[in-house]
Design an enzyme around this catalytic site. Structure first.
Site, mmCIF file in Angstrom:
data_model
loop_
_atom_site.group_PDB
_atom_site.id
_atom_site.type_symbol
_atom_site.label_atom_id
_atom_site.label_comp_id
_atom_site.label_asym_id
_atom_site.label_seq_id
_atom_site.Cartn_x
_atom_site.Cartn_y
_atom_site.Cartn_z
ATOM 1 N N LYS A 83 -65.296 -61.741 -16.785
ATOM 2 C CA LYS A 83 -64.806 -63.057 -16.547
ATOM 3 C C LYS A 83 -66.148 -64.129 -17.215
ATOM 4 O O LYS A 83 -66.997 -63.913 -16.932
ATOM 5 C CB LYS A 83 -64.830 -63.332 -14.974
ATOM 6 C CG LYS A 83 -63.886 -64.514 -14.475
ATOM 7 C CD LYS A 83 -63.916 -64.242 -12.865
ATOM 8 C CE LYS A 83 -63.131 -65.220 -12.282
ATOM 9 N NZ LYS A 83 -63.153 -65.191 -10.746
HETATM 10 C C1 E4P Z 1 -60.725 -67.046 -9.110
HETATM 11 O O1 E4P Z 1 -61.105 -65.883 -9.820
HETATM 12 C C2 E4P Z 1 -61.896 -67.787 -8.080
HETATM 13 O O2 E4P Z 1 -62.830 -66.625 -7.644
HETATM 14 C C3 E4P Z 1 -61.219 -68.364 -6.993
HETATM 15 O O3 E4P Z 1 -60.049 -68.187 -6.838
HETATM 16 C C4 E4P Z 1 -62.144 -69.702 -6.487
HETATM 17 O O4 E4P Z 1 -61.352 -70.170 -5.425
HETATM 18 P P1 E4P Z 1 -62.077 -71.375 -4.490
HETATM 19 O O5 E4P Z 1 -61.677 -72.653 -5.038
HETATM 20 O O6 E4P Z 1 -61.398 -71.045 -3.156
HETATM 21 O O7 E4P Z 1 -63.698 -70.931 -4.437
#
Ligand code: E4P
EC number: 2.2.1.2
Length: 218
Positions: free
Chosen positions: A83
């Site tokens: 990522k």
């Molecule tokens: C996606 O890969 C992220 O980890 C995640 O969806 C972020 O979500 P949040 O806005 O609830 O932190």
């Protein structure tokens, strides 16, 4: 639409994997911190719990160090998906890694133009954050609609992974739009199974069945 769970909590992942409906896992540095576990150790464990992609995020900001971190992370298991943040260095890293056959999830996407860039960089997944957009007074699902339109215009293979999902309506809208994946907190996935009329229906059927005095298993 594929279902990913957005957590580093292995007990929750195990629980959901047992349903047979879990297609992958996403993590981020905040979720790793919340787990209180060692990053490498917990990521390896998660990779063993699901067959699908498990996103593990780099924390460097420059391309060279991102590549070094990715080198360490991709050795964890074959289903690790690196990522990277949606920055110039993140997209350079994306292009290099996907060129070598490594899956890449480009995260922290907040505009359709950013998603266009990620697709041009060969991203396996683009992660637009809908909940954080909603929090700021913009309809996050509009972004998903725009990205779907653009990716379909040019037949990009990059999968739209709806992230920062907060509730069931985000999931429903994602499916209506034709997003490829939704990554959801465990509670949101579990909530999708629930309906008050299902519970009420079961209650009624069981009450009537009891009156028959019959059993299926002898
Ligand atoms: C996606 O890969 C992220 O980890 C995640 O969806 C972020 O979500 P949040 O806005 O609830 O932190």
């Amino acid at each position: 639409m594929k279902f990913f769970v957005d957590t580093a909590d292995t007990a929750e992942i195990e629980d959901l994997a047992a349903t047979g409906l879990l297609d992958g896992v996403t993590t981020n540095p905040s979720l790793i911190a919340k787990s209180g576990r060692d990053f490498m150790e917990v990521t390896k464990e998660i990779c063993g719990l699901v067959d699908g992609p498990v996103s593990a995020e780099v924390v460097a900001l420059d391309h060279e160090t991102m590549m070094k971190e990715a080198e360490v992370l991709r050795k964890i298991a074959d289903n690790v998906c690196i990522k990277v943040p949606l920055t110039i260095d993140g997209l350079k890293t994306c292009k290099a890694l996907t060129g070598e056959g490594t899956m890449v999830n480009v995260t922290l996407c907040f505009s359709a133009n950013q998603a266009l860039l990620a697709a041009k960089a060969g991203a396996t997944f683009i992660s637009p954050f809908v909940g954080r957009h909603d929090d700021n007074g913009f309809d996050g699902m509009e972004l998903i609609r725009d990205i779907r339109l653009i990716y379909d215009n040019y037949l990009f293979d990059t999968e739209i992974l709806v992230a920062s999902v907060r509730h069931a309506t985000h999931v429903l809208e994602s499916a209506r739009i034709g997003a490829d994946v939704a990554t959801m907190p465990p509670a949101v996935i579990k909530g999708l199974f629930k309906h008050v009329l299902t519970d009420k229906g079961i209650e009624g059927f069981l009450a009537d069945w009891a009156k028959t005095g019959q059993t299926i298993l002898k």
